[in-house]
Structures are given as C-alpha cells and as structure tokens.
Design a protein around this motif. Structure first.
Motif, PDB file in Angstrom:
ATOM      1  N   ASN A   1      -1.281  -5.131   3.687  1.00  0.00           N
ATOM      2  CA  ASN A   1       0.583  -4.861   4.070  1.00  0.00           C
ATOM      3  C   ASN A   1       0.436  -4.365   2.568  1.00  0.00           C
ATOM      4  OD1 ASN A   1       3.078  -4.688   4.604  1.00  0.00           O
ATOM      5  ND2 ASN A   1       3.608  -6.928   5.067  1.00  0.00           N
ATOM      6  N   THR A   2       1.400  -3.845   2.449  1.00  0.00           N
ATOM      7  CA  THR A   2       1.833  -3.998   0.700  1.00  0.00           C
ATOM      8  C   THR A   2       3.235  -4.107   0.305  1.00  0.00           C
ATOM      9  OG1 THR A   2      -0.478  -3.319   0.075  1.00  0.00           O
ATOM     10  CG2 THR A   2       0.649  -3.003  -1.837  1.00  0.00           C
ATOM     11  N   ALA A   3       3.694  -4.425  -0.532  1.00  0.00           N
ATOM     12  CA  ALA A   3       5.119  -3.875  -1.162  1.00  0.00           C
ATOM     13  C   ALA A   3       5.771  -2.447  -1.452  1.00  0.00           C
ATOM     14  CB  ALA A   3       6.124  -5.100  -1.990  1.00  0.00           C
ATOM     15  N   ASP A   4       6.628  -1.621  -0.916  1.00  0.00           N
ATOM     16  CA  ASP A   4       6.595  -0.510  -2.066  1.00  0.00           C
ATOM     17  C   ASP A   4       6.373  -0.829  -3.149  1.00  0.00           C
ATOM     18  OD1 ASP A   4       8.774   0.712   0.355  1.00  0.00           O
ATOM     19  OD2 ASP A   4       7.455   0.494   0.756  1.00  0.00           O
ATOM     20  N   SER A   5       7.266  -1.439  -4.025  1.00  0.00           N
ATOM     21  CA  SER A   5       6.674  -1.587  -5.688  1.00  0.00           C
ATOM     22  C   SER A   5       5.391  -1.946  -6.300  1.00  0.00           C
ATOM     23  CB  SER A   5       8.049  -3.108  -5.939  1.00  0.00           C
ATOM     24  OG  SER A   5       6.623  -4.298  -5.387  1.00  0.00           O
ATOM     25  N   VAL A   6       4.443  -1.302  -5.481  1.00  0.00           N
ATOM     26  CA  VAL A   6       3.305  -2.072  -6.132  1.00  0.00           C
ATOM     27  C   VAL A   6       2.344  -1.779  -5.662  1.00  0.00           C
ATOM     28  CG1 VAL A   6       3.020  -4.410  -6.764  1.00  0.00           C
ATOM     29  CG2 VAL A   6       2.640  -3.606  -4.839  1.00  0.00           C
ATOM     30  N   LYS A   7       3.195  -0.776  -3.855  1.00  0.00           N
ATOM     31  CA  LYS A   7       1.828   0.746  -3.749  1.00  0.00           C
ATOM     32  C   LYS A   7       1.242   1.959  -4.427  1.00  0.00           C
ATOM     33  CE  LYS A   7       2.931   0.111   0.722  1.00  0.00           C
ATOM     34  NZ  LYS A   7       3.924   0.327   2.127  1.00  0.00           N
ATOM     35  N   GLY A   8      -0.077   1.692  -4.598  1.00  0.00           N
ATOM     36  CA  GLY A   8      -1.161   2.476  -5.048  1.00  0.00           C
ATOM     37  C   GLY A   8      -0.915   1.694  -6.390  1.00  0.00           C
ATOM     38  N   ARG A   9      -0.610   0.453  -6.366  1.00  0.00           N
ATOM     39  CA  ARG A   9      -1.485   0.223  -8.125  1.00  0.00           C
ATOM     40  C   ARG A   9      -1.920  -1.063  -7.849  1.00  0.00           C
ATOM     41  NH1 ARG A   9       2.410  -1.821 -11.650  1.00  0.00           N
ATOM     42  NH2 ARG A   9       4.469  -2.213 -10.117  1.00  0.00           N
ATOM     43  N   PHE A  10      -1.688  -1.953  -6.814  1.00  0.00           N
ATOM     44  CA  PHE A  10      -2.166  -2.890  -6.129  1.00  0.00           C
ATOM     45  C   PHE A  10      -3.223  -3.397  -5.299  1.00  0.00           C
ATOM     46  CE2 PHE A  10       0.907  -5.991  -8.517  1.00  0.00           C
ATOM     47  CZ  PHE A  10       1.083  -5.448  -9.983  1.00  0.00           C
ATOM     48  N   THR A  11      -4.172  -3.838  -5.258  1.00  0.00           N
ATOM     49  CA  THR A  11      -5.190  -3.060  -3.862  1.00  0.00           C
ATOM     50  C   THR A  11      -5.249  -5.284  -3.270  1.00  0.00           C
ATOM     51  OG1 THR A  11      -5.921  -1.286  -4.349  1.00  0.00           O
ATOM     52  CG2 THR A  11      -6.822  -2.448  -2.881  1.00  0.00           C
ATOM     53  N   ILE A  12      -5.201  -4.917  -2.161  1.00  0.00           N
ATOM     54  CA  ILE A  12      -5.669  -6.637  -2.238  1.00  0.00           C
ATOM     55  C   ILE A  12      -7.468  -6.601  -1.172  1.00  0.00           C
ATOM     56  CG2 ILE A  12      -4.226  -6.581   0.191  1.00  0.00           C
ATOM     57  CD1 ILE A  12      -4.008  -9.910   0.066  1.00  0.00           C
ATOM     58  N   SER A  13      -7.679  -7.350  -1.367  1.00  0.00           N
ATOM     59  CA  SER A  13      -8.450  -8.009  -0.412  1.00  0.00           C
ATOM     60  C   SER A  13      -9.786  -9.114  -0.749  1.00  0.00           C
ATOM     61  CB  SER A  13      -9.487  -6.878  -1.179  1.00  0.00           C
ATOM     62  OG  SER A  13      -9.973  -7.728  -2.148  1.00  0.00           O
ATOM     63  N   ARG A  14     -10.360  -9.409   0.269  1.00  0.00           N
ATOM     64  CA  ARG A  14     -11.121 -10.623   0.546  1.00  0.00           C
ATOM     65  C   ARG A  14     -12.435 -10.949   0.804  1.00  0.00           C
ATOM     66  NH1 ARG A  14     -11.787  -7.393   5.231  1.00  0.00           N
ATOM     67  NH2 ARG A  14     -12.171  -8.579   7.632  1.00  0.00           N
ATOM     68  N   HIS A  15     -12.582 -11.992   0.817  1.00  0.00           N
ATOM     69  CA  HIS A  15     -14.181 -12.010   0.274  1.00  0.00           C
ATOM     70  C   HIS A  15     -14.980 -13.095   1.396  1.00  0.00           C
ATOM     71  CE1 HIS A  15     -18.318 -13.275  -0.525  1.00  0.00           C
ATOM     72  NE2 HIS A  15     -18.220 -11.776  -1.478  1.00  0.00           N
ATOM     73  N   ASN A  16     -14.574 -12.843   2.675  1.00  0.00           N
ATOM     74  CA  ASN A  16     -15.312 -13.261   4.171  1.00  0.00           C
ATOM     75  C   ASN A  16     -16.139 -14.798   3.560  1.00  0.00           C
ATOM     76  OD1 ASN A  16     -13.383 -11.850   5.396  1.00  0.00           O
ATOM     77  ND2 ASN A  16     -15.030 -11.897   6.723  1.00  0.00           N
ATOM     78  N   ALA A  17     -17.071 -14.998   3.655  1.00  0.00           N
ATOM     79  CA  ALA A  17     -18.119 -15.680   2.729  1.00  0.00           C
ATOM     80  C   ALA A  17     -17.429 -16.864   2.000  1.00  0.00           C
ATOM     81  CB  ALA A  17     -19.505 -15.344   2.455  1.00  0.00           C
ATOM     82  N   GLU A  18     -16.788 -16.019   0.966  1.00  0.00           N
ATOM     83  CA  GLU A  18     -16.076 -17.414  -0.401  1.00  0.00           C
ATOM     84  C   GLU A  18     -14.301 -17.531   0.098  1.00  0.00           C
ATOM     85  OE1 GLU A  18     -16.590 -14.679  -3.969  1.00  0.00           O
ATOM     86  OE2 GLU A  18     -18.987 -15.016  -3.707  1.00  0.00           O
ATOM     87  N   ASN A  19     -14.460 -17.345   1.496  1.00  0.00           N
ATOM     88  CA  ASN A  19     -13.012 -17.218   1.644  1.00  0.00           C
ATOM     89  C   ASN A  19     -11.794 -17.562   0.341  1.00  0.00           C
ATOM     90  OD1 ASN A  19     -12.355 -18.754   4.107  1.00  0.00           O
ATOM     91  ND2 ASN A  19     -12.251 -21.034   3.432  1.00  0.00           N
ATOM     92  N   THR A  20     -12.300 -16.197  -0.191  1.00  0.00           N
ATOM     93  CA  THR A  20     -11.466 -15.964  -1.670  1.00  0.00           C
ATOM     94  C   THR A  20     -10.929 -15.057  -1.357  1.00  0.00           C
ATOM     95  OG1 THR A  20     -13.230 -17.035  -2.526  1.00  0.00           O
ATOM     96  CG2 THR A  20     -11.241 -15.396  -3.620  1.00  0.00           C
TER      97      THR A  20
END
Length: 120
Positions: free
Chosen positions: A59-78
């Motif tokens: 879920n990404t805010a409209d103000s940053v959509k297209g510029r910010f990307t969220i991701s995760r690394h399961n093994a590193e809990n990050t």
C-alpha cells in the motif's frame, strides 16, 4: 523486547535517491504489516507505504507513488523503502512501524526515526 531500527537516512540533492532500512527484532513479524510514516517540521505524521509480511501485498501513498517502493527481506526481518526522484517536500523524519492493518493505523511498534533531507 521488540525493536524496529531504521537506517539509511541522510542528505541528498533533489532528484537523487536513498534507501531506508528497518530491521525488526524481538518477535516474529510474519502476521504483521510493516511500513513507513514520515513527519516534517510543523506537519502531521503522514503514511508513506506498507507491506504485508505474508504475501507481500503493498500500500503506497499517492504522494509518493511511482517514486517510492517498499520491499522486504524475510530472512533478515528487514523492510526497505527505496526512494527515487526525491523532492524537497520529501524532507522529514521517517519512522518504521509494524501493526495489523495495511494502513498501519493501529501500529503497535515504532522505530526511533531517521532524518531524510532533500536539498533543492
């Protein structure tokens, strides 16, 4: 003790990029949503992005959509926040949070924050 520790903030010129990291410890986050808020001086805290640990929906805010990307690394809990095409109005303290919903409205855990400053 549950901890969320942010890193990666700093000073960057407009148009540049930064990647924020949030490392979680002290519990399993497999049933949680983790993400980011930001707060600029004199402004209210603003939701930026969130990711569900199981399945990876985002879920990404409209103000940053297209510029910010969220991701995760399961093994590193990050969780990461890749920020591109930064603007001076992105200047804020960025906080990591964890909770049960994609809006992180009821976040249970918070990091200490990391400063992002974008110069024009």
């Amino acid at each position: 003790q549950v901890q969320l520790v942010e890193s990666g903030g700093g000073l960057v010129q407009a148009g540049g990029s930064l990647r924020l990291s949030c490392a979680g410890s002290g519990r399993t986050f497999s049933n949680d949503v983790m993400g980011w808020f930001r707060q600029a001086p004199g402004k209210e805290r603003e939701f930026v992005a969130a990711i569900r640990w199981s399945g990876g929906s985002t879920n990404t805010a409209d103000s940053v959509k297209g510029r910010f990307t969220i991701s995760r690394h399961n093994a590193e809990n990050t969780v990461y926040l890749q920020m591109n095409s930064l603007k001076p109005e992105d200047t804020a303290v960025y906080y990591c949070a964890a909770g049960p919903t994609m809006s992180l409205r009821y976040a249970n855990y918070w990091g200490q924050g990391t400063q992002v400053t974008v110069s024009s």
